[in-house]
Design a protein around this motif. Structure first.
Motif, short mmCIF file in Angstrom:
data_model
loop_
_atom_site.label_atom_id
_atom_site.label_comp_id
_atom_site.label_asym_id
_atom_site.label_seq_id
_atom_site.Cartn_x
_atom_site.Cartn_y
_atom_site.Cartn_z
N ALA A 172 90.50 42.70 97.92
CA ALA A 172 90.39 41.34 97.36
C ALA A 172 88.92 41.02 97.14
N PHE A 173 88.13 41.08 98.21
CA PHE A 173 86.73 40.61 98.15
C PHE A 173 85.83 41.50 97.30
N VAL B 128 82.90 27.99 97.39
CA VAL B 128 84.15 28.69 97.70
C VAL B 128 85.08 27.76 98.49
N PHE B 129 86.25 27.50 97.92
CA PHE B 129 87.30 26.76 98.62
C PHE B 129 88.10 27.75 99.45
N PRO C 74 83.10 36.57 107.13
CA PRO C 74 82.13 37.67 107.07
C PRO C 74 82.12 38.36 105.70
N TYR C 75 83.31 38.55 105.12
CA TYR C 75 83.37 39.15 103.78
C TYR C 75 82.65 38.28 102.76
N LEU C 76 82.85 36.97 102.84
CA LEU C 76 82.19 36.05 101.90
C LEU C 76 80.67 36.08 102.12
N ALA C 77 80.26 36.06 103.39
CA ALA C 77 78.82 36.10 103.70
C ALA C 77 78.20 37.39 103.15
N LYS C 78 78.93 38.48 103.22
CA LYS C 78 78.43 39.77 102.74
C LYS C 78 78.38 39.80 101.21
#
Length: 291
Positions: free
Chosen positions: A60-61, A72-73, A136-140
């Motif tokens: 997904a990410f 990001v919602f 964590p995925y979003l931060a990355k």
């Protein structure tokens, strides 16, 4: 004043070692082999411990092109706290071991002004893992790109409420700077989950589970929230993010932008062969502009 939501599941559901976490995420993203696309405007991704669903979530990410996205919602189900509504966070920052994600307080105020949203206590916020496992995925993925988050805890909504929240949030889909991260695992199968649906025509139990999940995934891909609701009432598949997914389907139905959901990965935590076994399914999807 800064109010931090701590990464309460770090050190148990995923590593709290920043270097190790970054390496794990980079490895899974690389293995997915996906090309980042600016047309991808949302994802559906699992929220189990990373040893179970970290790899699946990369499918997904790994689609996200962070270049033009500034917000990001997050739509996550509530596992411990009962509410028949949606609730917004009171935190100003969501912390991860690999970087902080500031909360978009302006949008939170906008949502609160509708009178339709509760606020969730920081303890409720920190106890819930469904959105944290996406952070964590979003931060990355958004490393080096300033992005704010709008965390929305989606309660046990009736069908009318799902439609209402979908209509209310649809306008945000039409802003291409917004992105949507929808949190859900799929079938929780086994006596410990009180769910043992088994259609023997598919052969082994795990194949029956996969057929049931894929039926749901196919319906989600049609974008029809009513058909998804019908599927859930018929099979009662234990998709824990059924409400966030339904709200997202209503958002896509009510917005002016044409967006299509496609599932890219399906996994099971183990392959059930006997009625004593249990498993959880993980499915990852990208919601992409459909010309």
């Amino acid at each position: 004043m800064e109010k931090v939501r701590r990464p309460s599941h770090a050190g148990s559901w995923y590593t709290d070692n920043p270097k190790k976490l970054a390496e794990e995420l980079e490895g899974w993203l690389r293995e997915s082999g996906l090309t980042k696309s600016p047309d991808v405007r949302g994802v559906i991704a699992p929220h189990a411990g990373y040893s179970y669903s970290g790899r699946a979530a990369a499918y997904a990410f790994g689609n996200i092109d962070p270049t033009n996205i500034t917000r990001v919602f997050l739509l996550g189900p509530s596992h411990h706290y009962y509410t028949p509504k949606c609730a917004v966070s009171t935190a100003t920052v969501y912390r991860t071991p690999i970087g902080d994600l500031p909360v978009d307080l302006e949008v939170i105020e906008e949502l609160k002004a509708t009178g339709k949203f509760e606020t969730m206590d920081i303890r409720v916020d920190e106890a819930e893992h469904s959105m944290e496992m996406h952070l964590p995925y979003l931060a990355k993925v958004f490393e080096g790109h300033p992005v704010k988050v709008v965390p929305i805890l989606v309660g046990a909504l009736k069908a009318e409420a799902e439609a209402m929240y979908g209509q209310l949030l649809a306008k945000y889909v039409d802003d291409p700077k917004n992105f949507f991260s929808v949190s859900s695992d799929f079938c929780h199968w086994g006596s410990r989950f009180n769910y043992v649906h088994y259609d023997k025509k598919h052969g082994a139990i795990h194949r029956s589970i996969e057929a049931l999940d894929r039926m749901g995934m196919d319906i989600i891909e049609t974008g029809n929230p009513d058909a998804f609701k019908q599927y859930l009432s018929e099979y009662d598949n234990t998709i824990c993010g059924r409400h966030p997914i339904s709200v997202f389907l209503h958002m896509l139905r009510n917005c002016s932008t044409n967006i299509k959901i496609n599932f890219l990965r399906y996994e099971q935590s183990s392959q059930c062969k006997t009625m004593r076994d249990s498993s959880v399914s993980y499915a990852s999807a990208a919601a992409k502009l459909d010309a």
